[in-house]
Design a protein around this motif. Structure first.
Motif, mmCIF file in Angstrom:
data_model
loop_
_atom_site.group_PDB
_atom_site.id
_atom_site.type_symbol
_atom_site.label_atom_id
_atom_site.label_comp_id
_atom_site.label_asym_id
_atom_site.label_seq_id
_atom_site.Cartn_x
_atom_site.Cartn_y
_atom_site.Cartn_z
ATOM 1 N N VAL A 180 32.563 11.792 -21.888
ATOM 2 C CA VAL A 180 31.360 12.849 -22.473
ATOM 3 C C VAL A 180 30.621 12.179 -23.322
ATOM 4 O O VAL A 180 29.327 12.210 -23.396
ATOM 5 C CB VAL A 180 32.301 14.025 -23.093
ATOM 6 C CG1 VAL A 180 31.328 14.983 -23.794
ATOM 7 C CG2 VAL A 180 32.949 14.659 -22.002
ATOM 8 N N MET A 181 30.932 11.192 -24.233
ATOM 9 C CA MET A 181 29.992 10.620 -25.248
ATOM 10 C C MET A 181 29.495 9.552 -24.669
ATOM 11 O O MET A 181 28.207 9.467 -24.874
ATOM 12 C CB MET A 181 30.986 10.022 -26.608
ATOM 13 C CG MET A 181 31.622 10.804 -27.293
ATOM 14 S SD MET A 181 32.727 10.248 -28.648
ATOM 15 C CE MET A 181 31.424 9.560 -29.678
ATOM 16 N N ILE A 182 29.924 8.673 -23.644
ATOM 17 C CA ILE A 182 28.964 7.776 -22.857
ATOM 18 C C ILE A 182 27.940 8.419 -22.040
ATOM 19 O O ILE A 182 26.858 7.796 -21.874
ATOM 20 C CB ILE A 182 30.197 6.862 -21.915
ATOM 21 C CG1 ILE A 182 30.991 6.131 -22.949
ATOM 22 C CG2 ILE A 182 29.483 5.970 -20.963
ATOM 23 C CD1 ILE A 182 30.450 5.112 -23.623
ATOM 24 N N SER A 183 28.276 9.432 -21.461
ATOM 25 C CA SER A 183 27.227 10.230 -20.874
ATOM 26 C C SER A 183 25.830 10.473 -21.758
ATOM 27 O O SER A 183 24.757 10.801 -21.013
ATOM 28 C CB SER A 183 27.847 11.443 -20.173
ATOM 29 O OG SER A 183 27.906 12.564 -21.258
ATOM 30 N N MET A 184 26.118 10.389 -22.963
ATOM 31 C CA MET A 184 25.015 10.638 -23.912
ATOM 32 C C MET A 184 23.893 9.377 -23.804
ATOM 33 O O MET A 184 22.588 9.646 -24.674
ATOM 34 C CB MET A 184 25.574 10.780 -25.455
ATOM 35 C CG MET A 184 26.206 12.113 -25.183
ATOM 36 S SD MET A 184 24.955 13.415 -25.533
ATOM 37 C CE MET A 184 24.121 12.981 -26.942
ATOM 38 N N ILE A 185 24.340 8.212 -23.088
ATOM 39 C CA ILE A 185 23.481 7.007 -23.154
ATOM 40 C C ILE A 185 22.082 7.446 -22.990
ATOM 41 O O ILE A 185 21.006 6.977 -23.651
ATOM 42 C CB ILE A 185 23.988 5.896 -22.422
ATOM 43 C CG1 ILE A 185 25.340 5.415 -23.007
ATOM 44 C CG2 ILE A 185 23.086 4.868 -22.024
ATOM 45 C CD1 ILE A 185 26.111 4.494 -22.354
ATOM 46 N N PRO A 186 21.695 8.094 -22.003
ATOM 47 C CA PRO A 186 20.389 8.636 -21.342
ATOM 48 C C PRO A 186 19.480 9.069 -22.607
ATOM 49 O O PRO A 186 18.723 8.872 -22.863
ATOM 50 C CB PRO A 186 20.534 9.100 -20.258
ATOM 51 C CG PRO A 186 21.768 9.072 -19.538
ATOM 52 C CD PRO A 186 22.610 8.628 -20.669
ATOM 53 N N VAL A 187 20.236 10.147 -23.168
ATOM 54 C CA VAL A 187 19.723 10.888 -24.306
ATOM 55 C C VAL A 187 19.281 10.014 -25.380
ATOM 56 O O VAL A 187 18.174 9.930 -26.268
ATOM 57 C CB VAL A 187 20.652 12.094 -24.716
ATOM 58 C CG1 VAL A 187 19.835 12.829 -25.976
ATOM 59 C CG2 VAL A 187 20.671 12.928 -23.354
#
Length: 184
Positions: free
Chosen positions: A29-36
């Protein structure tokens, strides 16, 4: 060399050790924040613009991460150290995304950048696993490690996924403008 310090070196080092101290579903979940994070850093360091829809998506993503992290505070497989390492990995990935755009516009060709990254990666990470995608880490955590994926994890994950999709959909025009600028 600065670019290569962000990724692959620091990013993968922090992610690898962060996974050791944090549940895999939380890492995903935290890694999915990379684009943001990359989008926010693009605004700060490259003076890029975002439209209102993209800003709303960023707020939703941050809210999703907060929900997941609040819910996981009692999780025995997670620690503050692990979360800090994963957050630092996300920041390194964002810094890489911004810096590579800057370098590819002015100083280096994509082949030169890729060659440098491959060289540093090879030197730094002989026998270490590569990036774990969000979906793989969540499924591995839930199905292989019997980690709980409860309501808060579902809601937080969905908010993050929706916001990342929104960032891509609402940012399409920006990428076309960058391509035209790069060609000219």
């Amino acid at each position: 060399m600065i670019l290569c310090m962000f990724q692959p070196f620091l990013y993968f080092m922090l992610e690898t050790f962060g996974v050791k101290y944090t549940s895999t579903s939380e890492v995903g979940v935290m890694i999915s924040m990379i684009p943001v994070v990359t989008g926010i850093m693009g605004i700060i360091f490259l003076n890029e613009k975002m439209n209102l829809k993209q800003v709303v998506c960023i707020v939703i993503a941050v809210f999703g991460v907060i929900i997941v992290n609040l819910q996981n505070t009692g999780n025995q497989t997670s620690s503050i150290l692990g979360r800090i390492m994963i957050l630092a990995a996300v920041i390194c990935a964002g810094a890489y995304g911004v810096y590579v755009r800057k370098l590819s516009k002015s100083e280096f060709t994509p082949i030169e950048i890729t060659a440098a990254m491959q060289l540093i990666g090879t030197i730094s990470f002989t026998s270490i696993l590569s990036n774990i995608a969000m979906v793989v880490s969540i499924f591995a955590g839930v199905f292989l490690l019997n980690e709980k994926f409860n309501f808060y994890s579902i809601v937080g994950s969905m908010l993050i996924i929706i916001s990342v999709i929104g960032m891509v959909i609402y940012g399409k025009g920006k990428h076309e403008d960058l391509e035209i600028e790069y060609i000219n």
